[in-house]
Scaffold this motif. Structure first.
Motif, short mmCIF file in Angstrom:
data_model
loop_
_atom_site.label_atom_id
_atom_site.label_comp_id
_atom_site.label_asym_id
_atom_site.label_seq_id
_atom_site.Cartn_x
_atom_site.Cartn_y
_atom_site.Cartn_z
N LYS A 103 37.95 -31.18 -18.81
CA LYS A 103 38.68 -29.92 -18.75
C LYS A 103 38.81 -29.48 -17.29
CE LYS A 103 39.01 -29.17 -23.24
NZ LYS A 103 40.31 -29.04 -23.95
N LEU A 104 39.66 -28.50 -17.06
CA LEU A 104 39.88 -27.99 -15.71
C LEU A 104 39.53 -26.51 -15.65
CD1 LEU A 104 43.30 -29.64 -14.77
CD2 LEU A 104 41.03 -30.25 -13.90
N ALA A 105 38.83 -26.14 -14.59
CA ALA A 105 38.51 -24.73 -14.34
C ALA A 105 39.14 -24.33 -13.01
CB ALA A 105 37.00 -24.52 -14.29
N TYR A 106 39.65 -23.10 -12.96
CA TYR A 106 40.31 -22.59 -11.76
C TYR A 106 39.57 -21.35 -11.27
CZ TYR A 106 44.12 -25.59 -13.36
OH TYR A 106 44.87 -26.67 -13.77
N PHE A 107 39.24 -21.34 -9.97
CA PHE A 107 38.47 -20.24 -9.41
C PHE A 107 39.22 -19.64 -8.22
CE2 PHE A 107 35.49 -23.06 -11.48
CZ PHE A 107 34.72 -22.18 -12.23
N PHE A 108 39.37 -18.31 -8.25
CA PHE A 108 40.05 -17.61 -7.17
C PHE A 108 39.06 -17.31 -6.04
CE2 PHE A 108 43.38 -15.64 -10.23
CZ PHE A 108 44.02 -16.86 -10.30
N GLY A 141 39.40 -16.58 4.21
CA GLY A 141 38.68 -16.09 3.04
C GLY A 141 37.49 -16.96 2.73
N SER A 142 37.00 -16.80 1.51
CA SER A 142 35.82 -17.56 1.10
C SER A 142 35.85 -17.79 -0.40
CB SER A 142 34.54 -16.82 1.49
OG SER A 142 34.48 -15.55 0.85
N PHE A 143 35.21 -18.89 -0.81
CA PHE A 143 35.02 -19.20 -2.23
C PHE A 143 33.54 -19.03 -2.55
CE2 PHE A 143 38.95 -21.72 -1.66
CZ PHE A 143 39.68 -21.21 -2.71
N ALA A 144 33.26 -18.26 -3.59
CA ALA A 144 31.87 -18.09 -4.03
C ALA A 144 31.47 -19.25 -4.95
CB ALA A 144 31.72 -16.75 -4.75
N ASN A 224 26.24 -22.40 -2.05
CA ASN A 224 26.50 -21.26 -1.17
C ASN A 224 28.01 -21.04 -1.03
OD1 ASN A 224 23.66 -20.84 -0.34
ND2 ASN A 224 23.92 -22.85 0.64
N THR A 225 28.34 -19.85 -0.60
CA THR A 225 29.74 -19.52 -0.33
C THR A 225 30.27 -20.35 0.84
OG1 THR A 225 29.45 -17.26 -1.12
CG2 THR A 225 31.31 -17.66 0.35
N ILE A 226 31.50 -20.83 0.70
CA ILE A 226 32.12 -21.58 1.80
C ILE A 226 33.38 -20.83 2.26
CG2 ILE A 226 31.21 -23.80 1.04
CD1 ILE A 226 34.81 -23.48 0.61
N ASN A 227 33.66 -20.91 3.54
CA ASN A 227 34.82 -20.23 4.13
C ASN A 227 36.01 -21.19 4.23
OD1 ASN A 227 33.29 -17.85 4.60
ND2 ASN A 227 32.47 -18.74 6.49
N PHE A 228 37.18 -20.61 4.24
CA PHE A 228 38.40 -21.41 4.39
C PHE A 228 39.38 -20.66 5.27
CE2 PHE A 228 39.43 -18.72 0.74
CZ PHE A 228 40.71 -18.30 1.04
N GLU A 229 40.32 -21.39 5.83
CA GLU A 229 41.44 -20.81 6.56
C GLU A 229 42.60 -21.80 6.53
OE1 GLU A 229 41.19 -20.35 10.81
OE2 GLU A 229 39.39 -21.62 10.90
N MET A 230 43.82 -21.27 6.59
CA MET A 230 45.01 -22.09 6.57
C MET A 230 46.19 -21.28 7.11
SD MET A 230 45.91 -22.09 2.47
CE MET A 230 47.60 -22.65 2.68
N ASP A 231 47.24 -22.00 7.50
CA ASP A 231 48.45 -21.36 8.01
C ASP A 231 49.64 -21.86 7.20
OD1 ASP A 231 47.52 -19.79 10.35
OD2 ASP A 231 46.89 -21.76 11.07
#
Length: 458
Positions: A103-108, A141-144, A224-231
């Motif tokens: 199955k697939l799970a999607y996390f905001f 932002g960040s993903f928990a 742990n929470t990880i950070n992200f960035e994109m343009d």
């Protein structure tokens, strides 16, 4: 015998000249006849408006249509045990069996910060124009750590090695630079993902998906929470919108475009967003402000209705105003004929039906002049030019019919008031019905007062 035949037409013409009832029927009949060209004018306005929409759509399609941004979203596969009943081939007995189903799970994101600068400009095609833009958006932002507690079934295994980040937009061809997301400093480029479209889906806005390759486990929020960035560099037209996927979403959009309109479920919170040279708008949306959770286990839903953003569309309402003006054509023709009828009845001056017809056609010409001039100028300028030339034409024509200056001057004054009255109604949105009803009541009262002086007996 021949003399009797020639007397009947003379009597009929004399009856038309002397009978008020005959003149009333004649004026009413001509008014109905003139509705035919008036309907053609209304069709012409609708045709020109449709042509404008087609040209604008063609420009937008080539440059890039409106932009809706959805993401980034973390997609994590997991397995669950599914019970199946099978028949043993040897014993023919029915036996339960458990298989692993993926199955697939999607996390905001836990936090999503957007900073966008928009360079908007006007594109012209013939007499039509539309707004297009190129935008630069920086995402942070960040993903928990993902929460699988609300999954339909207890996960047997979370397939971290297959996790990916997906990103959706409505204008894939408008992207003009490679899109790369950085997770804990490591870069993952996006690539387009083919998705079979449902032919029965007639929705105007379709979302296209971009997806990264599998993300390394050390760059995922396992513990742990990880950070992200994109343009994102993308071209678009008319409007730019975002879906607040973050548990806390903060967005800032700046531009030097003046004729903006903030749209969507959420409006900017800063009072100094407009400075006369453009705008600097800021939004803040919390998860409690939106009716959807941070995770989905039954597929990624379409959340377009919860988007917010800026509309750069040029407010072109000339055709709409011209169409509303044409709807008052019957009123203008009827009241103008009524003025001539009252003058004819009071002054005993004969006005031929052909002359009524010429006056009516001049009134129809007002609308063709209005729509043609408004395509090259503003509605106000077009209305002024069209009304002035039509009033002058009818007044000069009335001067030749009525043989004096008093009645033509009264006609010019009445038409000026009538066209001014209609212009005021067109400009009013909330009070158009109220002002129109009061104006018609006053006109009716004046007609009733003047009609007292007419001898209605043949």
């Amino acid at each position: 015998m021949d003399s009797q035949k020639t007397q009947y037409p003379n009597r009929f013409i004399q009856w038309l000249k002397t009978s008020i009832t005959a003149r009333m029927f004649m004026v009413g009949f001509l008014t109905l006849i003139l509705l035919i060209p008036l309907f053609f004018v209304q069709d012409l306005i609708q045709e020109r408006a449709q042509r404008q929409e087609e040209v604008v759509a063609e420009i937008n399609e080539k440059w890039g249509e409106e932009v809706l941004i959805y993401g980034p979203v973390l997609k994590i596969p997991y397995t669950i045990s599914v019970k199946q009943v099978i028949q043993n081939k040897e014993t023919k007995a029915v036996e339960p069996q458990f298989i692993e189903e993926e199955k697939l799970a999607y996390f905001f994101p836990e936090e999503l910060n957007l900073k966008t600068h928009v360079n908007a400009e006007i594109k012209n095609r013939s007499i039509y124009k539309t707004s297009v833009y190129n935008s630069e958006t920086h995402f942070e932002g960040s993903f928990a750590v993902p929460d699988f507690s609300d999954a339909p079934a207890e996960p047997n295994q979370i397939l971290w090695e297959k996790a990916r980040v997906i990103f959706q937009t409505s204008n894939l061809k408008g992207v003009n630079e490679q899109v790369v997301i950085k997770l804990n400093g490591n870069s993952y480029p996006f690539s387009s993902k083919y998705e079979k479209r449902n032919p029965t889906d007639l929705s105007h806005l379709k979302l296209f998906t971009m997806e990264t390759t599998s993300v390394k486990p050390e760059n995922l929020p396992q513990e742990n929470t990880i950070n992200f960035e994109m343009d994102l560099h993308i071209n678009g037209s008319e409007q730019l919108r975002f879906i607040p996927t973050g548990k806390k979403t903060e967005a800032q959009v700046t531009s030097d475009w003046e004729t903006n309109n903030f749209t969507g479920n959420y409006l900017p919170y800063n009072e100094d967003k407009l400075d006369g040279k453009g705008f600097d708008a800021k939004w803040k949306v919390l998860d409690i402000n939106r009716p959807f959770p941070q995770e989905f286990f039954q597929g990624l839903p379409n959340l377009t209705e919860f988007a917010f953003g800026v509309n750069f569309k040029i407010p072109v309402d000339e055709y709409q105003k011209s169409e509303r003006t044409a709807k008052y054509g019957f009123l203008v023709i009827g009241l103008t004929f009524l003025i001539f009828f009252l003058i004819q009845s009071l002054s005993k001056i004969h006005i031929h039906p052909f002359q009524y017809l010429m006056i009516g056609l001049a009134l129809i010409m007002f609308y063709t002049l209005l729509i043609s001039i408004s395509e090259h100028s503003s509605y106000l300028n077009a209305y002024l030019v069209a009304s002035v030339v039509v009033i002058l034409l009818i007044s000069l024509y009335a001067r030749s019919i009525l043989k004096n200056i008093k009645f033509p001057a009264f006609i010019a004054f009445s038409l000026t008031l009538l066209y001014s009255f209609i212009y005021v109604i067109i400009q009013l949105e909330n009070y158009a019905l109220l002002v129109g009803s009061i104006g018609l009541f006053i006109i009716l009262a004046l007609v009733m007062y003047v009609s007292q002086k007419i001898d209605w007996n043949p």
